[in-house]
Design a protein around this motif. Structure first.
Motif, short mmCIF file in Angstrom:
data_model
loop_
_atom_site.label_atom_id
_atom_site.label_comp_id
_atom_site.label_asym_id
_atom_site.label_seq_id
_atom_site.Cartn_x
_atom_site.Cartn_y
_atom_site.Cartn_z
N ILE A 20 0.83 -1.21 0.00
CA ILE A 20 0.00 0.00 0.00
C ILE A 20 0.87 1.26 0.00
O ILE A 20 0.64 2.20 -0.76
N LEU A 21 1.90 1.26 0.87
CA LEU A 21 2.81 2.41 0.91
C LEU A 21 3.55 2.59 -0.41
O LEU A 21 3.74 3.71 -0.89
N ASP A 22 3.94 1.48 -1.00
CA ASP A 22 4.64 1.55 -2.29
C ASP A 22 3.73 2.14 -3.37
O ASP A 22 4.18 2.91 -4.22
N TRP A 23 2.44 1.79 -3.31
CA TRP A 23 1.47 2.33 -4.28
C TRP A 23 1.26 3.83 -4.07
O TRP A 23 1.14 4.59 -5.03
N ILE A 24 1.23 4.27 -2.80
CA ILE A 24 1.04 5.69 -2.51
C ILE A 24 2.27 6.51 -2.90
O ILE A 24 2.16 7.57 -3.52
N ILE A 25 3.44 5.99 -2.57
CA ILE A 25 4.67 6.76 -2.75
C ILE A 25 5.20 6.68 -4.18
O ILE A 25 5.70 7.68 -4.72
N GLN A 26 5.11 5.49 -4.78
CA GLN A 26 5.69 5.26 -6.10
C GLN A 26 7.13 5.78 -6.13
O GLN A 26 7.46 6.72 -6.86
N PRO A 27 8.00 5.16 -5.33
CA PRO A 27 9.34 5.73 -5.09
C PRO A 27 10.28 5.63 -6.29
O PRO A 27 10.16 4.72 -7.13
N TYR A 28 11.20 6.55 -6.34
CA TYR A 28 12.35 6.49 -7.23
C TYR A 28 13.56 6.24 -6.34
O TYR A 28 13.92 7.10 -5.53
N PHE A 36 22.89 8.27 -2.19
CA PHE A 36 21.76 7.42 -2.58
C PHE A 36 20.51 7.99 -1.92
O PHE A 36 20.59 8.64 -0.87
N SER A 37 19.37 7.75 -2.52
CA SER A 37 18.14 8.33 -1.98
C SER A 37 16.92 7.56 -2.46
O SER A 37 16.95 6.89 -3.49
N MET A 38 15.85 7.65 -1.67
CA MET A 38 14.53 7.17 -2.06
C MET A 38 13.64 8.41 -2.17
O MET A 38 13.42 9.12 -1.19
N ILE A 39 13.13 8.66 -3.37
CA ILE A 39 12.47 9.94 -3.67
C ILE A 39 10.99 9.75 -3.94
O ILE A 39 10.59 8.77 -4.57
N MET A 40 10.18 10.71 -3.48
CA MET A 40 8.76 10.74 -3.78
C MET A 40 8.43 12.04 -4.51
O MET A 40 8.82 13.13 -4.07
N ASP A 41 7.72 11.92 -5.60
CA ASP A 41 7.30 13.08 -6.38
C ASP A 41 6.06 13.69 -5.74
O ASP A 41 5.04 13.00 -5.55
N LEU A 42 6.10 14.98 -5.43
CA LEU A 42 4.99 15.64 -4.74
C LEU A 42 4.15 16.52 -5.66
O LEU A 42 3.22 17.19 -5.19
N GLU A 129 19.93 18.31 -10.86
CA GLU A 129 20.17 18.05 -12.28
C GLU A 129 20.00 16.58 -12.63
O GLU A 129 19.45 16.23 -13.69
N SER A 130 20.46 15.72 -11.74
CA SER A 130 20.42 14.28 -12.01
C SER A 130 18.99 13.75 -12.10
O SER A 130 18.65 13.01 -13.03
N ILE A 131 18.14 14.12 -11.15
CA ILE A 131 16.76 13.61 -11.17
C ILE A 131 15.94 14.26 -12.29
O ILE A 131 14.98 13.65 -12.79
N LYS A 132 16.32 15.48 -12.68
CA LYS A 132 15.64 16.12 -13.81
C LYS A 132 15.97 15.37 -15.10
O LYS A 132 15.09 15.13 -15.94
N LEU A 133 17.22 14.98 -15.24
CA LEU A 133 17.66 14.29 -16.45
C LEU A 133 17.11 12.87 -16.52
O LEU A 133 16.67 12.41 -17.58
N ASN A 134 17.10 12.16 -15.39
CA ASN A 134 16.72 10.74 -15.39
C ASN A 134 15.21 10.51 -15.25
O ASN A 134 14.69 9.56 -15.85
N TYR A 135 14.53 11.35 -14.47
CA TYR A 135 13.12 11.09 -14.17
C TYR A 135 12.19 12.27 -14.47
O TYR A 135 10.99 12.17 -14.23
N GLU A 136 12.75 13.38 -14.94
CA GLU A 136 11.98 14.60 -15.18
C GLU A 136 11.28 15.07 -13.91
O GLU A 136 10.14 15.51 -13.94
N LEU A 137 12.00 14.97 -12.80
CA LEU A 137 11.48 15.42 -11.51
C LEU A 137 12.00 16.82 -11.21
O LEU A 137 13.14 17.16 -11.52
N ASP A 138 11.15 17.62 -10.59
CA ASP A 138 11.52 18.96 -10.16
C ASP A 138 11.95 18.88 -8.69
O ASP A 138 11.16 18.49 -7.83
#
Length: 303
Positions: A20-28, A36-42, A129-138
């Protein structure tokens, strides 16, 4: 089965929470340079940053609960095979003690994430810059937990982040303990099963124990493949200046697939579960049958 059924229900509940948490967060899950990091798009989330971070830390905590629950299952199986009355350590109130171990490990993960791996401006700028290039995250609309081990200032001087490093070290220690426990009791259980026939055990008992053992081994190989090794490598690579950024997407995929893949061994390896599952998928009208049933309390050991 005895109290083993309670352990399996306990494990299943946390696996569902994990899913359930994985579905809510959809982590990168991302490795970049010294971090290293576990990221959530807000960007499309209604959660505040604090609540979103708590969810991310809780997802990491579910990882801790899972690996410790597996280790405890191995301990139970070994004591059950010994037939020396030691299953009493899993009976009554003592079972609650075993339940608290994975939960304590999960809280330890959340604690380390909250106090040692909380987002900070330098870390966010480093990821931008890295997450913008790889995942198009702001980077202005994310939350994350992770470690930024060493930071190079304008003069080229490397400054180690003691807080982040200690947090990552703590997580690695928390991973090593159940890993060693699984290896030790897994080997002992396998050797014990091999000697069952020489001890006068019936073919049925040996077959059932082997089914349970194979299911448990499979349910260990899966988290090792999908969780232990990928996450362990992700934790360690930045410390050795190894750039595995291109492999981050695979770690994210494995981490998200785990809750769906994990129940499969139990269904496939244990005859009664497999037959029940396929009877649901392919129901057939069966004739009424009468059979004698012997009730045994598996919580009590038989000499």
């Amino acid at each position: 089965m005895g109290n083993y059924r309670h352990l399996m229900c306990y494990f299943s509940i946390f696996s569902m929470i994990y899913a359930i948490l994985d579905w809510i967060i959809q982590p990168y899950i991302h490795s970049h340079g010294a971090s290293f990091s576990m990221i959530m798009d807000l960007r499309e989330s209604a959660l505040t940053r604090e609540i979103a971070f708590f969810f991310v830390a809780s997802l990491a905590g579910c990882f801790g609960v899972t690996i410790y629950a597996i280790a405890i299952n191995f301990i139970f199986r070994y004591l059950a095979l010994q037939r020396e009355g030691r299953l009493r350590f899993f009976a009554g109130k003592r079972l609650i003690f075993w339940f608290t171990i994975p939960i304590s490990a999960g809280f330890s993960w959340v604690f380390l994430c909250w106090f040692s791996m909380y987002p900070d401006p330098d870390f966010t700028d480093y990821l931008r810059e890295s997450i913008k290039l790889n995942y198009e995250l702001d980077a202005n609309y994310i939350t994350y937990t992770g470690s930024y081990f060493y930071r190079i200032d304008q003069n080229g001087i490397v400054n180690w982040s003691i807080q982040n490093s200690l947090g990552a070290l703590g997580l690695n220690v928390l991973m090593i303990i159940p890993f060693i426990t699984i290896l030790i009791f897994g080997y002992k259980s396998y050797m014990k099963i091999q000697r069952l026939m020489s001890h006068g055990e019936s073919n049925y008992t040996k077959r059932l124990q082997m089914q349970l053992y194979k299911a448990l081994v499979a349910q260990t190989i899966i988290p090792m493949t999908f969780l232990f090794f990928p996450i362990g490598i992700l934790f360690s690579a930045p410390l050795f200046h190894l750039n595995i950024e291109k492999w981050s997407i695979i770690v994210t995929l494995f981490y998200s697939l785990y809750p769906a893949v994990d129940p499969i061994p139990i269904i496939l390896f244990i005859d009664d579960f497999r037959n029940s599952f396929f009877s649901i998928c392919n129901p057939r009208t069966s004739k009424n049958q009468v059979a004698s049933v012997v009730s045994v309390d598996a919580t009590m050991d038989v000499a």
